[in-house]
Design a protein around this motif. Structure first.
Motif, short mmCIF file in Angstrom:
data_model
loop_
_atom_site.label_atom_id
_atom_site.label_comp_id
_atom_site.label_asym_id
_atom_site.label_seq_id
_atom_site.Cartn_x
_atom_site.Cartn_y
_atom_site.Cartn_z
N GLU A 29 0.84 -1.21 0.00
CA GLU A 29 0.00 0.00 0.00
C GLU A 29 0.87 1.25 0.00
O GLU A 29 0.63 2.20 -0.76
N HIS B 106 2.52 6.70 -6.95
CA HIS B 106 1.48 7.64 -7.37
C HIS B 106 1.91 9.09 -7.10
O HIS B 106 1.72 9.97 -7.95
N LEU C 193 -6.62 -2.31 -6.18
CA LEU C 193 -6.79 -0.90 -6.54
C LEU C 193 -5.65 -0.35 -7.39
O LEU C 193 -5.61 0.84 -7.66
N VAL D 168 -6.95 1.26 -10.41
CA VAL D 168 -8.12 2.12 -10.20
C VAL D 168 -7.76 3.38 -9.43
O VAL D 168 -8.09 4.50 -9.84
N LYS D 169 -7.06 3.21 -8.33
CA LYS D 169 -6.79 4.32 -7.41
C LYS D 169 -5.44 4.99 -7.66
O LYS D 169 -5.28 6.18 -7.40
N TYR D 170 -4.47 4.23 -8.15
CA TYR D 170 -3.11 4.74 -8.24
C TYR D 170 -2.66 4.93 -9.69
O TYR D 170 -2.95 4.09 -10.54
N ARG D 171 -1.94 6.01 -9.92
CA ARG D 171 -1.39 6.29 -11.25
C ARG D 171 0.05 5.77 -11.28
O ARG D 171 0.91 6.27 -10.56
N LYS E 147 1.38 4.20 -3.03
CA LYS E 147 1.22 5.63 -2.74
C LYS E 147 2.47 6.40 -3.15
O LYS E 147 2.39 7.51 -3.69
#
Length: 561
Positions: A287, A294, A316, A319-322, A291
């Motif tokens: 996780e 991203h 994720l 979905v959540k992270y670039r 982060k």
């Protein structure tokens, strides 16, 4: 070196031979600081240190070491995760003309004592969280100086303020009384020292820069003597291969432990040589890593397959992270399954290629071309000035194309030998050729393929079975996250194949399903006869599965009948 088949596969921008100036390794940092003084060199939880400041701190530490009695040629051990103190210590030790001894923070007291005693290190730099282990063995190890640093001291102001409270709540706070010998405060030493430019009086071709202990995946660890020239040569080879990278503009995700030879060269030494910003990750937590990617947008991500697997399987990640900042990744330390490579490239848009190396070679010897033709399942082609051949492990006779034998390597990155072990050195090093212990073959175009470790080969009913081949098939099953294969005692066949499986989350693949899947893709004698499902597999800190540990567990159980 004369023309070799793999030279035709080199990108046009990569020469087959390079120049290797005979210079001390820490001059890589001095050169980067002169070219990119204000560029960020290190980023640690958001706190940045530029190249000018990093060089000054390394000079200060070299000066501090000389003032407390460390002399050129002395061995200084480092026991830290990825943090600024590690890099300052590493280059400071080298600027002082001393030798870095790499220690693994996960090792227990017995293992640390063995390495400290073997190396003869009487000085250690350690993070405060690990000080209790060192205190317990310091007398037996003959330590004269223990320099203590702290993660909390290197954090941004707010995090630095909260860190002691967090450690106290977790029950991991350590009291350090640095006013008593032989304890020294890392930060106090730096403040008291002078930033005097240092040029160590060494012979780069013969003087050892680093004692790198082998991972012990196949037996007792040995101290590999890597000279300044060995390590600078491997960095120059890496720069030539990664020719599209922009000096002074790249960001390296340093999640691979820097005390490991792979992280040391491909993350740290190479990153610093091109003036990159090193994002220091002290512990691999998926996780937190996502982060960091991203937020900080790294462009280079050297890693191990387990790291890429963890990202691929995170729900994720897409979905959540670039993750699109990642441009290129070299996977090392373990085989890279095709499915992992393809999924990661689809997720990030970057290039992920498999490479190969070993501690005895500083470590990198082979890599697939990053932006040109690569081959699935291959470790790639030898780097510039690196010669390789496949030999019969018993007779030494060279094998023909596509014939399996032991991989042997010669090049400027090959070690000086094993520390205080001339007999062990003679077993693996002859006329500049190092025996890898890996069974491999070369195809017609000069691409190499690792079949398996010589010691890991399974002989069942007279047939030779290589675990990697079976593991590759198991990885193809959509419900398998990780797999490891070993030979276990069998009263009838001598050995039989056993597979250890970690299922993907939320699935319940059975032994029967895996057996049917393997039988559709493998000769019957290669199909595992025994399956064991586990939550995890024993690994080194860089993600290499410890088959030796699995074999030791199995040796305690009765033979199969």
């Amino acid at each position: 070196m004369e023309q070799r088949p793999w030279h035709d596969e080199y990108p046009l921008e990569v020469p087959t031979a390079l120049d290797y100036p005979s210079v001390p390794l820490p001059l890589l940092l001095k050169d980067a600081a002169e070219r990119f003084p204000e560029q960020p060199a290190l980023t640690f939880f958001g706190k940045k240190t530029n190249y000018r400041k990093l060089l000054e701190l390394c000079y200060r530490f070299a000066d501090a070491l000389s003032h407390i009695g460390v002399k050129p040629g002395d061995r200084v051990a480092l026991l830290m995760p990825n943090m600024p103190s590690y890099i300052i210590s590493y280059y400071g030790v080298l600027f002082a003309g001393a030798v870095v001894v790499q220690l693994n923070p996960l090792h227990v007291e017995r293992e640390l004592l063995r390495h400290l005693t073997d190396s003869g290190a009487d000085t250690i730099v350690c993070v405060d969280l690990l000080l209790p282990r060192i205190r317990n063995i310091s007398e037996k190890a003959g330590l004269k100086r223990i320099i203590v640093t702290s993660i909390g001291e290197e954090l941004p102001f707010l995090k630095k303020t909260l860190y002691p409270l967090l450690q106290k709540r977790k029950g991991s706070a350590v009291q350090v009384d640095v006013d008593k010998e032989p304890l020294f405060s890392f930060r106090r030493l730096l403040r008291a020292a002078r930033p005097v430019p240092a040029t160590p009086d060494i012979d780069p071709d013969t003087d050892v820069a680093v004692l790198q202990y082998t991972g012990g995946t196949t037996g007792a660890a040995k101290g590999v003597m890597l000279t300044h020239s060995n390590l600078t040569a491997n960095v120059r080879q890496c720069k030539a291969w990664m020719y599209r990278l922009k000096e002074g503009a790249e960001i390296v995700l340093a999640a691979v432990p820097l005390f490991h030879v792979y992280g040391m060269t491909v993350c740290m030494n190479f990153g610093i040589s091109i003036g990159a910003n090193l994002l220091l990750v002290p512990k691999f937590e998926i996780e937190s890593l996502l982060k960091t990617i991203h937020r900080s947008k790294p462009t280079i991500f050297p890693g191990a397959p387990t790291m890429y697997i963890a990202i691929n399987h995170h729900p994720l990640a897409s979905v959540k992270y670039r993750l699109s900042s990642i441009n290129c990744c070299i996977s090392g330390s373990a085989p890279l399954p095709l499915e992992v490579q393809q999924q990661f490239e689809k997720l990030t848009g970057g290039r992920l290629v498999e490479g190969y190396g070993l501690s005895e070679c500083s470590p990198v010897t082979h890599v697939n071309p990053v932006w040109e033709k690569r081959k699935t399942g291959s470790i790639g082609v030898p780097w510039p000035d690196t010669d390789c051949k496949i030999i019969d492990p018993e007779s030494g006779e060279e094998k023909a194309v596509r014939e399996i034998g032991e991989l042997v390597i010669r090049g400027p990155q090959v070690m000086k030998g094993y520390w205080n072990k001339p007999e062990e050195t003679a077993k693996v090093l002859e006329d500049g050729w190092v025996r890898t212990g890996d069974m491999a073959y070369m195809d017609e175009e000069g691409f190499f393929y690792i079949v398996d470790r010589k010691k890991d080969m399974i002989i069942a009913g007279g047939y030779n079975i290589f675990p990697r081949e079976v593991e590759e098939v198991l990885f193809e099953h959509p419900d398998v996250q990780e797999a490891a294969v070993i030979g276990v005692a069998d009263a009838y066949r001598g050995e039989t194949v056993k597979a250890f499986i970690v299922r993907k989350a939320g699935v319940g693949v059975t032994e029967e399903e895996l057996n049917a899947f393997c039988r559709s893709k493998l000769a019957s004698y290669k199909v595992p006869r025994i399956y064991e499902f586990r939550d995890s597999l024993p690994k080194t800190m860089v993600g290499k599965v410890l088959r030796r540990e699995l074999r030791e567990e199995e040796a305690k159980t009765p033979p199969q009948t």
